[in-house]
Scaffold this motif. Structure first.
Motif, PDB file in Angstrom:
ATOM      1  N   SER A   1     -41.988 120.783  72.515  1.00 41.76           N
ATOM      2  CA  SER A   1     -41.145 120.923  70.977  1.00 41.76           C
ATOM      3  C   SER A   1     -39.911 121.785  71.909  1.00 41.76           C
ATOM      4  O   SER A   1     -38.648 121.515  71.696  1.00 41.76           O
ATOM      5  CB  SER A   1     -41.728 120.997  70.090  1.00 41.76           C
ATOM      6  OG  SER A   1     -40.894 121.668  69.384  1.00 41.76           O
TER       7      SER A   1
ATOM      8  N   GLU B   1     -38.176 125.230  66.701  1.00 43.29           N
ATOM      9  CA  GLU B   1     -36.874 125.044  65.236  1.00 43.29           C
ATOM     10  C   GLU B   1     -36.900 126.779  64.555  1.00 43.29           C
ATOM     11  O   GLU B   1     -35.880 126.909  63.313  1.00 43.29           O
ATOM     12  CB  GLU B   1     -37.045 123.881  63.923  1.00 43.29           C
ATOM     13  CG  GLU B   1     -36.129 123.968  63.139  1.00 43.29           C
ATOM     14  CD  GLU B   1     -36.494 123.955  61.975  1.00 43.29           C
ATOM     15  OE1 GLU B   1     -35.894 123.941  60.967  1.00 43.29           O
ATOM     16  OE2 GLU B   1     -38.096 124.333  62.584  1.00 43.29           O
ATOM     17  N   LYS B   2     -37.976 127.253  64.552  1.00 45.74           N
ATOM     18  CA  LYS B   2     -38.019 128.120  63.603  1.00 45.74           C
ATOM     19  C   LYS B   2     -37.237 129.410  64.292  1.00 45.74           C
ATOM     20  O   LYS B   2     -36.976 130.104  63.847  1.00 45.74           O
ATOM     21  CB  LYS B   2     -39.865 129.127  63.014  1.00 45.74           C
ATOM     22  CG  LYS B   2     -39.355 130.441  62.140  1.00 45.74           C
ATOM     23  CD  LYS B   2     -39.265 130.201  60.918  1.00 45.74           C
ATOM     24  CE  LYS B   2     -40.162 131.479  60.115  1.00 45.74           C
ATOM     25  NZ  LYS B   2     -39.399 132.165  59.834  1.00 45.74           N
TER      26      LYS B   2
ATOM     27  N   ILE C   1     -37.267 117.480  64.144  1.00 46.18           N
ATOM     28  CA  ILE C   1     -38.272 118.402  64.861  1.00 46.18           C
ATOM     29  C   ILE C   1     -39.514 117.420  65.494  1.00 46.18           C
ATOM     30  O   ILE C   1     -39.864 117.071  66.845  1.00 46.18           O
ATOM     31  CB  ILE C   1     -39.657 119.447  64.881  1.00 46.18           C
ATOM     32  CG1 ILE C   1     -37.523 120.548  64.621  1.00 46.18           C
ATOM     33  CG2 ILE C   1     -39.770 119.690  65.755  1.00 46.18           C
ATOM     34  CD1 ILE C   1     -36.917 120.373  65.500  1.00 46.18           C
TER      35      ILE C   1
ATOM     36  N   SER D   1     -46.179 123.533  71.461  1.00 47.53           N
ATOM     37  CA  SER D   1     -44.994 124.427  71.565  1.00 47.53           C
ATOM     38  C   SER D   1     -44.218 124.235  72.351  1.00 47.53           C
ATOM     39  O   SER D   1     -42.531 124.412  72.368  1.00 47.53           O
ATOM     40  CB  SER D   1     -45.391 125.144  70.902  1.00 47.53           C
ATOM     41  OG  SER D   1     -46.270 125.848  72.278  1.00 47.53           O
TER      42      SER D   1
ATOM     43  N   VAL E   1     -43.077 122.746  65.514  1.00 45.90           N
ATOM     44  CA  VAL E   1     -41.763 123.481  64.600  1.00 45.90           C
ATOM     45  C   VAL E   1     -41.249 125.268  64.920  1.00 45.90           C
ATOM     46  O   VAL E   1     -40.593 125.440  64.147  1.00 45.90           O
ATOM     47  CB  VAL E   1     -41.404 123.014  63.161  1.00 45.90           C
ATOM     48  CG1 VAL E   1     -41.910 121.649  62.830  1.00 45.90           C
ATOM     49  CG2 VAL E   1     -42.899 124.409  62.484  1.00 45.90           C
TER      50      VAL E   1
ATOM     51  N   ASP F   1     -34.461 120.619  60.371  1.00 45.88           N
ATOM     52  CA  ASP F   1     -35.534 120.582  59.392  1.00 45.88           C
ATOM     53  C   ASP F   1     -37.022 119.802  60.398  1.00 45.88           C
ATOM     54  O   ASP F   1     -36.272 119.410  61.343  1.00 45.88           O
ATOM     55  CB  ASP F   1     -35.696 120.131  58.353  1.00 45.88           C
ATOM     56  CG  ASP F   1     -35.624 118.987  57.971  1.00 45.88           C
ATOM     57  OD1 ASP F   1     -35.992 118.165  58.449  1.00 45.88           O
ATOM     58  OD2 ASP F   1     -35.312 118.585  56.877  1.00 45.88           O
ATOM     59  N   ARG F   2     -37.438 120.899  59.515  1.00 48.81           N
ATOM     60  CA  ARG F   2     -39.435 120.423  60.242  1.00 48.81           C
ATOM     61  C   ARG F   2     -39.584 118.523  60.906  1.00 48.81           C
ATOM     62  O   ARG F   2     -39.849 118.182  61.505  1.00 48.81           O
ATOM     63  CB  ARG F   2     -40.482 120.932  59.999  1.00 48.81           C
ATOM     64  CG  ARG F   2     -40.345 120.375  58.232  1.00 48.81           C
ATOM     65  CD  ARG F   2     -41.610 120.907  57.534  1.00 48.81           C
ATOM     66  NE  ARG F   2     -43.042 120.188  57.973  1.00 48.81           N
ATOM     67  CZ  ARG F   2     -44.127 121.036  57.598  1.00 48.81           C
ATOM     68  NH1 ARG F   2     -43.680 122.748  57.550  1.00 48.81           N
ATOM     69  NH2 ARG F   2     -45.165 120.373  58.082  1.00 48.81           N
TER      70      ARG F   2
END
Length: 77
Positions: free
Chosen positions: A11, A55-56, A35, A8, A52, A31-32
């Motif tokens: 990312s 990104e969320k 990523i 995390s 992800v 979108d996922r």
């Protein structure tokens, strides 16, 4: 600075670089899969959520900014 697992954190760091200069529309289109491709490593199904998360958060932030979502409607799941 946030806390989280290595996936995390990596990312979120990579995504923060990727988002620079993008429009809200371009970010909204991510979108996922984008990523996961950006990370460039094989992830187990259990680690996809870690990858992800940032990104969320970005997607929720856009929705809150545009008035489509309230802060209370966001989740950490």
């Amino acid at each position: 600075i946030g806390d989280g697992c290595a996936i995390s954190q990596a990312s979120a760091s990579m995504l923060s670089e990727e988002l620079r200069g993008k429009t809200l529309s371009e970010v909204r289109e991510m979108d996922r899969d984008d990523i996961i491709d950006m990370l460039g490593v094989e992830l187990s199904p259990m680690r996809i959520k870690c990858a992800v998360l940032a990104e969320k958060v970005a997607q929720d932030g856009i929705a809150i900014h545009e008035g489509d979502k309230e802060l209370e409607e966001t989740t950490t799941e």
